[in-house]
Every structure is written in structure tokens, then in C-alpha cells.
Write an enzyme that holds these catalytic residues in place. Structure first.
Site, PDB file in Angstrom:
ATOM      1  N   ARG A 132       0.854  -1.187   0.000  1.00 30.60           N
ATOM      2  CA  ARG A 132       0.000   0.000   0.000  1.00 30.60           C
ATOM      3  C   ARG A 132       0.887   1.232   0.000  1.00 30.60           C
ATOM      4  NH1 ARG A 132      -1.407   2.602   4.418  1.00 30.60           N
ATOM      5  NH2 ARG A 132      -1.391   0.828   5.829  1.00 30.60           N
ATOM      6  N   HIS A 185      -3.817   4.219   4.572  1.00 31.44           N
ATOM      7  CA  HIS A 185      -4.891   3.219   4.688  1.00 31.44           C
ATOM      8  C   HIS A 185      -6.209   3.832   4.239  1.00 31.44           C
ATOM      9  CE1 HIS A 185      -8.051   0.938   6.878  1.00 31.44           C
ATOM     10  NE2 HIS A 185      -7.325  -0.076   6.464  1.00 31.44           N
ATOM     11  N   TYR A 207       4.015   5.390  11.345  1.00 32.48           N
ATOM     12  CA  TYR A 207       4.365   4.004  11.662  1.00 32.48           C
ATOM     13  C   TYR A 207       5.246   3.323  10.610  1.00 32.48           C
ATOM     14  CZ  TYR A 207       0.122   3.354   8.784  1.00 32.48           C
ATOM     15  OH  TYR A 207      -0.828   3.418   7.796  1.00 32.48           O
TER      16      TYR A 207
END
Length: 362
Positions: A257, A261, A270
Site C-alpha cells: 500500500r 490506509h 508508523y
């Protein structure tokens, strides 16, 4: 891991999927390329619309175009797909107008297309629930006698999409159980994009996802999800087997990805930029472009035409999105049940009466 095209655009041979891959014409490969370019462009346009306040939310599929287009183009007309909320490329392959996707995230409607017209279910927001829906539908296909008849226009397979994070959900495990014991004609397609919101794979699982299939009694395979040809071939093989009555299969498309998200997420909290840069060199669109140039002599005019078509499509999509009418408050009750329901009627009436009570409501 199955890979038929390297990140440098070189064709890999000597796999169990060579026969399927070799049957793919250069025209089909050009079609895959066009699909991915258009899907990426409208995905980027949707992200921009959300940033400008025109959509409430958007779930990008940036970097996952090959997994979605490859699997989506492997479907037959009678097959049925059950997506999550990120399968914009599969929706494109099933001829769902992207405006319907934008309308849902804009809050104009709850889907906007007829699932039985497109054989593409409405987006599922509840993580993993669609795998049970797909398994139930596949068991129904069995009972309708639409599996293993030898009639290519009748035999039907089902595919359902989920992410690596959803693989931890009980619904997914239950779907595997039901599919396995019933030998249901369903293909579980997991897009492992490395990050379930903010959890990395090593936190999510102790073993590769595709290996779980063995415990439920059906085959599993991992494919390079940035390789559209590989994804197509692996998915076609699994769907063909399901239609023949050989039962379920699990495909783990190993991809990444590239974006957030959703547009409410900040992935810089993160993951490190260096990791993203590594995956940029495995870009699915650049990979197929290299293959087309290297082995098929496709010239720059074709790629420029794809870019121009995608730009025009994106501009038209934006214009149509901005022209969507605002929904009326009472319309949220219209499709809760298939037919009129007294509870819904009473709740609609109560809401409208409440809204009418405000000074200057009309």
C-alpha cells in the site's frame, strides 16, 4: 512466490502458470496497462477530492492496481465478486462506474449500482464480513447446479477480497471452514499490502497467509501482487478449478500500500520513507510498461494515449462528482429493507417531523 514478470519488466518462464500466461495476447497486456493507468488516475483524483472536502473519506488503492486488475480480468461474466472498500480496480473491471464509488464516499447513496447487474457486490465496510457472504453465495451456486457441469457459460466461481489485517478476523476463519468442508467454488483473494492500518506483517502473523489454507483443506499460493500477468494467471487457474468443482483456494497477493490506509490515516507515524522508496521500484505500472517495450515493441504513442485518456476520464469524473445532488435526510431509510417496513416508516416520519420543527426549516 509466483512471479511471471520481474520488476525490471523481464518475462519469467518455467512455472506451472506458463500455459495461461503464454495465451495472453499483447492486446490483452495493453488492456491491462490501460486499466491500471486509468484506475490509478481516478484513485488519485478521489484522494484530491477528499482533501478538498468533496468526499467524506477515501480508501486509496495506490500500488495495488496489478493485484486488482489482474484478478478482475480473470473473472468470467457469470462469476460473482465480493469486495471490501478498496477494490476500485476490480470495480472498474466489472464495469461499475467510478462515479458510484465516489457517490458512496460522498454520502449521496449507499452503493449506487445493482450487484446482480454487475456481478459485483456492494462495498463491505465491516472488516472480513464479505468472506462469509461470498462463501454462502458459493454454496448457493453449488445447490443451483452451476458448478462442474462442463458448460463454460453456466459454471460459476466466486471471488472475495480482503486484506492482511482482515485475515485475523473470526469471520475470515469461519468462511475458510465453511468453504473447505462444503468444497465451495470460492477463491479467497488476500491483498497483503504489508500494513493493516498501523500494524506490520510481523506483528499480524507468524507465518505467511497463503499457508493457512492447508489447515482448512484447500490449496494456497502466494503471487507477486505487483505483477499483473502473474496475478491474472494464478487467479484464472484458481477460478477455473473452482468452476470445475475442485473447491476453494486461497491466493495471497504480496503487494504494498503506497498511500495511506484511508485519507484519515497518516502512515508516516508508523513506517519509514525508505521502505516506500524500495517498493516504488516494484511499481506495477512501470513493470508492465517495461515488458511491453522490451518484448512487444510497444511505442511511446500508446503510453501517451493511455495517459491522455486517463486525464480526460479523471476530469470528467471530477465534474460529474461535483454535480451529484445532495441527498435528502429521509432518503437514508429508502434501502434499509427491500420493501416498506413499518418501523422504518415510523422512524422516517419522526426524523422529518423533527427537522420540520426548526424555525425556517422550509
Amino acid at each position: 512466490m509466483i512471479q511471471l514478470v520481474t520488476p525490471e519488466g523481464e518475462r519469467v518462464r518455467g512455472t506451472a502458470y506458463d500455459e495461461i500466461a503464454d495465451a495472453v495476447s499483447d492486446e490483452q497486456l495493453r488492456g491491462f496497462y490501460r486499466d491500471m493507468v486509468i484506475v490509478r488516475r481516478f484513485d488519485n483524483e478521489a484522494t484530491a477530492l477528499q482533501r478538498q472536502g468533496e468526499l467524506g473519506l477515501w480508501a486509496p488503492c495506490l500500488g495495488q492496481e496489478a493485484a486488482q486488475v489482474g484478478s478482475g480480468r480473470a473473472l468470467q461474466a457469470q462469476d460473482f465478486a465480493f469486495p471490501t472498500y478498496r477494490e476500485h480496480g476490480v470495480a472498474w473491471c466489472r464495469e461499475v462506474d467510478p462515479l458510484n464509488l465516489l457517490g458512496m464516499f460522498r454520502g449521496v447513496h449507499n452503493g449506487g449500482w445493482d450487484p446482480f447487474e454487475k456481478n459485483f457486490h456492494l462495498y463491505t465496510i465491516i472488516i472480513g464480513a464479505q468472506t462469509l457472504h461470498a462463501t454462502g453465495y458459493a454454496m448457493g451456486v453449488q445447490r443451483d447446479g452451476a458448478v462442474g457441469t462442463g458448460d463454460p457459460d453456466r459454471d460459476t466461481a466466486v471471488i472475495t477480497y480482503f486484506g492482511d489485517g482482515a485475515s485475523a478476523q473470526g469471520d475470515v476463519a469461519e468462511a475458510f471452514v465453511f468453504a473447505g468442508v462444503n468444497n465451495a467454488p470460492v477463491v479467497f483473494f488476500c491483498q497483503n499490502n504489508q500494513w493493516a492500518i498501523s500494524s506490520a506483517n510481523e506483528i499480524e502473523m507468524r507465518a505467511p497467509i497463503y499457508q493457512r489454507a492447508a489447515g482448512y483443506g484447500f490449496p494456497g499460493v502466494r503471487v507477486d501482487g505487483n505483477d499483473v500477468l502473474g496475478t491474472y494467471a494464478v487467479t484464472k487457474a484458481a477460478l477455473d478449478a473452482a468452476r470445475e468443482g475442485q473447491g476453494p483456494a486461497l491466493i495471497e497477493a504480496f503487494t504494498y500500500r503506497m498511500g495511506a490506509h484511508t485519507t484519515s490515516d497518516d502512515p508516516t507515524k508508523y513506517r519509514v520513507l525508505a521502505e516506500v522508496e524500495v517498493w516504488k521500484h516494484r511499481d506495477p505500472i512501470a513493470r508492465l510498461r517495461s515488458l511491453l517495450q522490451r518484448e512487444y515493441g510497444v511505442d511511446a504513442d500508446f503510453f501517451a494515449a493511455c495517459d491522455a485518456e486517463a486525464a480526460n476520464f479523471s476530469a470528467d469524473l471530477r465534474e460529474r462528482c461535483l454535480a451529484l445532488p445532495d441527498p435528502t435526510p429521509g432518503s437514508m431509510f429508502d434501502h434499509v429493507y427491500a420493501a416498506d417496513h413499518p418501523v422504518m416508516a415510523a422512524e422516517r416520519a419522526a426524523l422529518l417531523a423533527y427537522l420540520d420543527s426548526f424555525e425556517g426549516a422550509h
